[in-house]
Design a protein around this motif. Structure first.
Motif, PDB file in Angstrom:
ATOM      1  N   GLU A  64      -6.319  17.792  -7.507  1.00  0.00           N
ATOM      2  CA  GLU A  64      -6.666  16.679  -6.277  1.00  0.00           C
ATOM      3  C   GLU A  64      -5.524  15.508  -6.538  1.00  0.00           C
ATOM      4  N   GLU A  65      -4.802  15.020  -7.097  1.00  0.00           N
ATOM      5  CA  GLU A  65      -4.195  13.958  -6.875  1.00  0.00           C
ATOM      6  C   GLU A  65      -3.315  14.009  -6.053  1.00  0.00           C
ATOM      7  N   ILE A  66      -2.511  15.414  -6.014  1.00  0.00           N
ATOM      8  CA  ILE A  66      -1.309  15.906  -5.284  1.00  0.00           C
ATOM      9  C   ILE A  66      -1.570  16.556  -3.919  1.00  0.00           C
ATOM     10  N   SER A  67      -2.060  16.650  -3.962  1.00  0.00           N
ATOM     11  CA  SER A  67      -3.191  17.133  -2.799  1.00  0.00           C
ATOM     12  C   SER A  67      -3.490  15.919  -2.171  1.00  0.00           C
ATOM     13  N   LEU A  68      -3.535  14.675  -1.954  1.00  0.00           N
ATOM     14  CA  LEU A  68      -3.789  13.476  -1.554  1.00  0.00           C
ATOM     15  C   LEU A  68      -2.542  13.271  -0.326  1.00  0.00           C
ATOM     16  N   GLY A  69      -2.737  13.238   1.094  1.00  0.00           N
ATOM     17  CA  GLY A  69      -1.608  12.968   1.675  1.00  0.00           C
ATOM     18  C   GLY A  69      -0.739  14.609   1.994  1.00  0.00           C
ATOM     19  N   SER A  70      -1.634  14.516   1.622  1.00  0.00           N
ATOM     20  CA  SER A  70      -1.054  16.887   1.844  1.00  0.00           C
ATOM     21  C   SER A  70      -1.090  17.563   2.961  1.00  0.00           C
ATOM     22  N   ARG A  71      -0.659  18.464   3.380  1.00  0.00           N
ATOM     23  CA  ARG A  71      -0.813  19.618   4.373  1.00  0.00           C
ATOM     24  C   ARG A  71      -2.226  20.701   3.921  1.00  0.00           C
ATOM     25  N   LEU A  72      -1.546  20.271   2.388  1.00  0.00           N
ATOM     26  CA  LEU A  72      -1.566  21.520   1.301  1.00  0.00           C
ATOM     27  C   LEU A  72      -2.941  20.585   0.728  1.00  0.00           C
ATOM     28  N   LYS A  73      -4.263  21.967   0.765  1.00  0.00           N
ATOM     29  CA  LYS A  73      -5.050  21.216  -0.380  1.00  0.00           C
ATOM     30  C   LYS A  73      -5.185  22.276  -1.460  1.00  0.00           C
ATOM     31  N   LEU A  74      -4.460  22.113  -2.425  1.00  0.00           N
ATOM     32  CA  LEU A  74      -5.292  22.785  -3.898  1.00  0.00           C
ATOM     33  C   LEU A  74      -6.093  22.217  -5.328  1.00  0.00           C
ATOM     34  N   VAL A  75      -7.065  23.059  -4.932  1.00  0.00           N
ATOM     35  CA  VAL A  75      -7.971  23.220  -5.432  1.00  0.00           C
ATOM     36  C   VAL A  75      -8.704  23.770  -7.033  1.00  0.00           C
ATOM     37  N   TRP A  76      -9.035  23.189  -7.865  1.00  0.00           N
ATOM     38  CA  TRP A  76      -9.683  24.052  -9.266  1.00  0.00           C
ATOM     39  C   TRP A  76     -11.248  25.253  -9.254  1.00  0.00           C
ATOM     40  N   GLU A 125       0.888  -1.040  -0.002  1.00  0.00           N
ATOM     41  CA  GLU A 125       0.023  -0.383  -0.144  1.00  0.00           C
ATOM     42  C   GLU A 125       0.855   1.621   0.116  1.00  0.00           C
ATOM     43  N   LEU A 126       1.639   1.542   0.972  1.00  0.00           N
ATOM     44  CA  LEU A 126       2.694   2.293   0.989  1.00  0.00           C
ATOM     45  C   LEU A 126       3.151   2.522  -0.265  1.00  0.00           C
ATOM     46  N   ILE A 127       4.029   1.005  -1.489  1.00  0.00           N
ATOM     47  CA  ILE A 127       4.278   1.885  -2.306  1.00  0.00           C
ATOM     48  C   ILE A 127       3.838   1.714  -3.083  1.00  0.00           C
ATOM     49  N   GLY A 128       2.064   1.576  -3.487  1.00  0.00           N
ATOM     50  CA  GLY A 128       1.655   2.301  -4.071  1.00  0.00           C
ATOM     51  C   GLY A 128       1.607   3.743  -3.801  1.00  0.00           C
ATOM     52  N   GLN A 129       0.648   4.032  -3.016  1.00  0.00           N
ATOM     53  CA  GLN A 129       0.524   5.602  -2.707  1.00  0.00           C
ATOM     54  C   GLN A 129       1.818   6.279  -2.924  1.00  0.00           C
ATOM     55  N   SER A 130       3.129   5.775  -3.161  1.00  0.00           N
ATOM     56  CA  SER A 130       4.307   7.147  -3.197  1.00  0.00           C
ATOM     57  C   SER A 130       4.360   6.901  -4.883  1.00  0.00           C
ATOM     58  N   VAL A 131       4.310   6.185  -5.487  1.00  0.00           N
ATOM     59  CA  VAL A 131       4.274   6.074  -7.113  1.00  0.00           C
ATOM     60  C   VAL A 131       3.008   6.678  -7.464  1.00  0.00           C
ATOM     61  N   ALA A 132       1.472   6.308  -7.183  1.00  0.00           N
ATOM     62  CA  ALA A 132       0.849   7.414  -7.202  1.00  0.00           C
ATOM     63  C   ALA A 132       0.954   9.079  -6.913  1.00  0.00           C
ATOM     64  N   SER A 133       2.219   9.556  -6.101  1.00  0.00           N
ATOM     65  CA  SER A 133       2.249  10.507  -5.449  1.00  0.00           C
ATOM     66  C   SER A 133       2.811  11.109  -6.003  1.00  0.00           C
ATOM     67  N   ALA A 134       4.288  10.288  -6.634  1.00  0.00           N
ATOM     68  CA  ALA A 134       5.551  10.382  -7.637  1.00  0.00           C
ATOM     69  C   ALA A 134       4.766  11.196  -9.702  1.00  0.00           C
ATOM     70  N   ASN A 135       3.541  10.271  -9.625  1.00  0.00           N
ATOM     71  CA  ASN A 135       3.228  10.091 -11.040  1.00  0.00           C
ATOM     72  C   ASN A 135       2.537  11.494 -11.168  1.00  0.00           C
ATOM     73  N   ALA A 136       1.956  12.235  -9.896  1.00  0.00           N
ATOM     74  CA  ALA A 136       1.272  13.216  -9.712  1.00  0.00           C
ATOM     75  C   ALA A 136       2.006  14.178 -10.382  1.00  0.00           C
ATOM     76  N   ARG A 137       2.896  14.595  -9.127  1.00  0.00           N
ATOM     77  CA  ARG A 137       3.970  15.568  -9.016  1.00  0.00           C
ATOM     78  C   ARG A 137       4.978  15.767 -10.025  1.00  0.00           C
ATOM     79  N   VAL A 138       4.970  14.984 -11.158  1.00  0.00           N
ATOM     80  CA  VAL A 138       6.203  14.274 -12.272  1.00  0.00           C
ATOM     81  C   VAL A 138       4.651  15.104 -13.430  1.00  0.00           C
ATOM     82  N   LYS A 139       3.178  15.157 -13.655  1.00  0.00           N
ATOM     83  CA  LYS A 139       2.861  15.728 -14.259  1.00  0.00           C
ATOM     84  C   LYS A 139       2.527  17.031 -14.575  1.00  0.00           C
ATOM     85  N   PHE A 140       2.831  17.096 -13.009  1.00  0.00           N
ATOM     86  CA  PHE A 140       2.289  18.726 -12.875  1.00  0.00           C
ATOM     87  C   PHE A 140       3.595  19.604 -12.883  1.00  0.00           C
TER      88      PHE A 140
END
Length: 235
Positions: free
Chosen positions: A92-104, A54-69
């Protein structure tokens, strides 16, 4: 036999940097995708789910979102249009697990080069909101507003002084890697002939009552906690 070799057109650093950003992000997407596919194969093979997977999956999803950003923020801009749903989903993907919520908060498709400015501005707000909060990105009739709000902010006046339309950015400005988006925002705004404006509104603390008998500071009758501070970038 002579060859007529025409001189190459001059190449400017500001043209190469976005291409470099696009290249790096493009090369990172493939290995991240391979890791994600590998996790799916492990799960299909019968491996029991666990906190490690689960941790690896969350980390990969977060990294993917950051690279796209980063690809949109640091990569080459263009007249290509990007759908509002895609932008909202990415933030929304970037905001997951972050203290800062990014909103469109925009509507309709947006031009990629304009979104590049918006994403650079969001990173400036991230710098000012290290303890979390909310950063909203909106546009109307090609006018953009990026608003950050939080109970606590960290404002570096030297960095934010860059975001003044009448200020020249010296080539030898002392920007660190952690703050490079400030310089890039100003340079990109000038390249697009955009006027940058920013304002900061710090919340005032509520009035305090007189100290109590035990010496502690009591809240004044009817007083409420201070509202959030805000910082706004418009272009």
């Amino acid at each position: 036999m002579s060859h007529d070799i025409s001189p190459l057109p001059p190449v400017r650093a500001e043209d190469l940097l976005p291409l470099l950003g696009s290249r790096i992000c493009h090369d990172l997407i493939s290995p991240l995708g391979a890791i994600s596919n590998g996790l799916e194969l492990l799960q299909m093979s019968g491996m029991a789910p666990g906190p490690e997977i689960e941790l690896i999956g969350q980390s990969v999803a977060s990294a993917n979102a950051r690279v796209k950003f980063y690809r949109l923020a640091f990569g080459a801009g263009s007249s290509q249009r990007i759908g509002a749903r895609e932008v909202a989903a990415l933030l929304e993907e970037i905001s997951l697990g972050s203290r800062l919520k990014l909103v469109w908060q925009g509507e309709g498709d947006v031009i990629r080069s304009e979104l590049k400015l918006g994403f650079l501005a969001l990173q400036c707000l991230e710098t000012a909101l290290p303890w979390g909060g909310e950063a909203a990105l909106s546009h109307e009739a090609r006018r953009w507003t990026v608003t950050g709000s939080a109970a606590r902010m960290k404002i570096d006046t030297d960095l934010w002084a860059l975001i003044d339309d009448d200020r020249e950015v010296p080539l030898d400005i002392a920007l660190t890697a952690a703050h490079v988006h400030f310089g890039l925002l100003v340079l990109e705004a000038r390249r697009q002939n955009r006027c940058l404006v920013h304002e900061v509104a710090m919340a005032e603390p509520p009035p305090a009552a007189a100290p109590g008998r035990d010496g502690t500071q009591a809240r004044a009758p009817g007083a409420t906690p201070a509202g959030d501070s805000r910082i706004i970038i418009r272009f």
